[in-house]
Design a protein around this motif. Structure first.
Motif, short mmCIF file in Angstrom:
data_model
loop_
_atom_site.label_atom_id
_atom_site.label_comp_id
_atom_site.label_asym_id
_atom_site.label_seq_id
_atom_site.Cartn_x
_atom_site.Cartn_y
_atom_site.Cartn_z
N UNK A 95 -21.59 14.72 7.85
CA UNK A 95 -21.39 16.12 8.24
C UNK A 95 -20.22 16.19 9.22
N UNK A 96 -19.61 17.38 9.29
CA UNK A 96 -18.42 17.56 10.14
C UNK A 96 -18.51 18.88 10.89
N UNK A 97 -17.78 18.97 11.97
CA UNK A 97 -17.71 20.23 12.71
C UNK A 97 -16.45 20.25 13.56
N UNK A 98 -16.06 21.45 13.98
CA UNK A 98 -15.04 21.61 15.01
C UNK A 98 -15.72 22.37 16.14
N UNK A 99 -15.80 21.75 17.30
CA UNK A 99 -16.62 22.30 18.39
C UNK A 99 -15.99 21.96 19.74
N UNK A 107 -28.66 18.11 21.71
CA UNK A 107 -29.20 18.26 20.35
C UNK A 107 -28.12 18.01 19.30
N UNK A 108 -26.94 18.60 19.54
CA UNK A 108 -25.86 18.45 18.55
C UNK A 108 -25.40 16.98 18.48
N UNK A 109 -25.29 16.35 19.68
CA UNK A 109 -24.91 14.93 19.70
C UNK A 109 -25.89 14.11 18.88
N UNK A 156 -14.11 16.23 19.08
CA UNK A 156 -14.78 15.17 19.85
C UNK A 156 -16.07 14.68 19.21
N UNK A 157 -16.95 15.62 18.86
CA UNK A 157 -18.26 15.23 18.34
C UNK A 157 -18.12 14.42 17.04
#
Ligand SMILES: NC(=O)c1ccc[n+]([C@@H]2O[C@H](COP(=O)([O-])OP(=O)(O)OC[C@H]3O[C@@H](n4cnc5c(N)ncnc54)[C@H](OP(=O)(O)O)[C@@H]3O)[C@@H](O)[C@H]2O)c1
Length: 254
Positions: A95-99, A107-109, A156-157
């Motif tokens: 999974x991917x995100x821009x955050x 929780x997201x980590x 970063x994440x």
């Protein structure tokens, strides 16, 4: 007798995760074209079936599962013990995100590590056990990302998880070499898939143009990544382990 072609995957059993979409789907199709028997893994059974319908030969198997559920994964992978040995794994599920940093919660980590890192290690541990990995050796390929090596604001994440795999693959390569198991990463730049199409940079033409300009050879197609994976699974790469192959249209050449 026909000479063995080093890029040939005939006679090999290959597990492909993320096979219901994008890069994983193309990896499954490409492996089937060079003769492999493919085990297709992801959660969505219908989309796995769609991939299957695009593949050559009919000897493949669908194994729907949520790779973040360690116990379920172990239970379902037991079905592969009767196959006479797994020769390769392309682990594309992710999974991917821009955050921005301010929105990175515990929780997201934990959720990102669970999917992109923990599931990868669990899968590798399970498939390289005696009785699973082929006696003649096996090749594991993690689909990582340029973001595991270089950065972008807001990544970063995602970078944390992909960088962890790039680093871990080197130690795994050393630990598993005595078992003739090779471990490598393929790090794509932006490839046109459902993941990149839903990313923030694809939502307006100006942002997309900026991303395109970072890739001297233009954006990638799933096939560009799949071809690199087929090479790393094949006997043509038998002396390659612990590497991270950048498949990025020149993104990291800057
Ligand atoms: N596209 C790019 O630009 C790009 C660039 C660099 C790296 N990558 C990496 O390449 C890989 C594939 O990306 P993609 O673009 O092909 O993305 P995608 O089209 O969104 O596909 C992601 C795949 O992962 C599977 N998946 C996600 N969570 C899962 C879970 N918990 N259990 C089992 N399967 C799971 C999904 O299947 P289900 O939903 O059916 O479970 C799907 O098949 C990812 O690791 C991504 O980080 C992509």
């Amino acid at each position: 007798m026909e000479a063995h072609h080093p890029f040939d995957l005939r006679g090999k059993v290959i597990v492909v995760t993320g096979a219901s979409s994008g890069i994983g789907r193309q990896c499954a199709i490409s492996c089937s074209r060079v003769g492999a028997k493919v085990i297709l893994i992801a959660r969505n059974e219908v989309r796995l079936g769609e991939t299957l319908s695009l593949m050559d030969h009919s000897h493949h198997r669908i194994l729907p599962m949520d790779l973040t559920e360690a116990a379920e994964t172990e239970e379902k992978l037991a079905a592969l013990k009767d196959l006479g040995g797994i020769h390769g794994v392309i682990h594309s599920a992710g999974i991917s995100t821009t955050l921005p940093l301010r929105n990175i919660s515990e929780d997201k980590l934990s959720n990102f590590f669970k999917t992109n890192v923990n599931a990868s290690i669990n899968l590798t541990r399970l498939l390289t056990r005696p009785g699973y990995a082929a006696k003649e050796g096996a090749s594991v390929v993690f689909i990582t990302s340029v973001m595991g090596v270089v950065g972008e604001a807001g990544k970063t994440l995602y970078s944390l998880t992909k960088g962890a795999l790039v680093a871990g693959a080197k130690s795994l390569a050393l630990e598993l070499a005595p078992k003739k198991v090779r471990v490598n990463c393929v790090s794509p730049g932006v490839v046109v898939t459902p993941m990149s199409s839903s990313a923030v940079y694809s939502q307006d033409e100006a942002s997309l143009e900026k991303i395109r300009s970072y890739h001297p050879l233009g954006l990638g197609e799933p096939e560009d990544v799949a071809n690199a994976c087929v090479f790393l699974l094949s006997d043509a790469s038998r002396w390659i382990t612990g590497t991270n192959l950048m498949v990025d249209g020149g993104y990291t050449a800057r």
